[in-house]
Design an enzyme around this catalytic site. Structure first.
Site, mmCIF file in Angstrom:
data_model
loop_
_atom_site.group_PDB
_atom_site.id
_atom_site.type_symbol
_atom_site.label_atom_id
_atom_site.label_comp_id
_atom_site.label_asym_id
_atom_site.label_seq_id
_atom_site.Cartn_x
_atom_site.Cartn_y
_atom_site.Cartn_z
ATOM 1 N N HIS A 17 3.062 3.546 -6.886
ATOM 2 C CA HIS A 17 2.456 2.587 -7.822
ATOM 3 C C HIS A 17 2.955 2.854 -9.244
ATOM 4 C CE1 HIS A 17 -1.144 2.566 -4.869
ATOM 5 N NE2 HIS A 17 -0.555 1.392 -4.752
ATOM 6 N N SER A 128 -1.387 4.704 -0.224
ATOM 7 C CA SER A 128 -2.654 5.352 -0.584
ATOM 8 C C SER A 128 -3.355 5.872 0.669
ATOM 9 C CB SER A 128 -3.572 4.355 -1.296
ATOM 10 O OG SER A 128 -3.007 3.940 -2.507
#
Ligand code: PNS
Length: 161
Positions: A17, A128
């Site tokens: 990210h 994640s």
């Protein structure tokens, strides 16, 4: 002023990210990273915690703002006067899902386009969910998350476990 929004669950933010945030922030005058709700996910971290992780890791990027929103992304982009929604693409497997979301968002708000940034090769596999799984099972997440939040993630996961 060219404003872009980068939406996601960020549960938690990963180095993948952050790579997209850094690169997108160089393309726009302002980049708003917005923590949103994904109907098909049950987050481990609260929206506040996810925003806190993002703030800690993007503090060196002056044109990046962190926000949270619980409504539609298309409405949020309009509210912020954004011209672009930024998304990261890791692999072909991301494509169908991202393509339909981009089309739906364009239908909901014709003023906003979606721009995809290809992930850097070293983060192709990273997600994640993988970070949470490794941390929950006592593994090291050093190579996957920004170092500023690594210990906070361990602490939080241990508290729950
Ligand atoms: O990181 P994620 O979970 O892949 O991000 C997906 C997210 C949060 C961007 C998506 O679920 C979303 O846009 N949620 C907000 C609600 C919305 O606008 N839904 C319609 C999308 S077409």
């Amino acid at each position: 002023m060219k404003i872009a929004v980068y939406p996601g669950s960020f549960d938690p933010v990963t180095l993948g990210h952050l790579d997209i945030i850094r690169r997108a922030s160089a393309l726009f005058d302002k980049l708003i990273v917005v923590v949103m709700h994904n109907v098909s996910k049950y987050p481990m971290f609260t929206a506040e915690e996810r925003m806190h992780f993002l703030r800690r890791t993007t503090s060196g990027l002056p044109n990046v703002e962190i926000d949270g929103y619980s409504g539609l992304l298309a409405d949020y982009a309009a509210k912020q006067g954004a011209c672009t929604i930024v998304k990261g693409l890791r692999a072909v497997s991301d494509f169908d899902y991202e393509f339909s979301m981009a089309l739906a968002n364009r239908k909901l708000n014709a003023q906003v386009d979606t721009a995809f940034l290809m992930t850097s090769a070293e983060y192709m596999y990273l997600s994640s969910s993988m970070v949470k799984d490794i941390a929950l099972h006592g593994g090291k997440i050093t190579d996957f998350v920004p170092e500023e939040i690594e210990n906070e993630i361990y602490r939080r996961v241990r508290k729950d476990g």
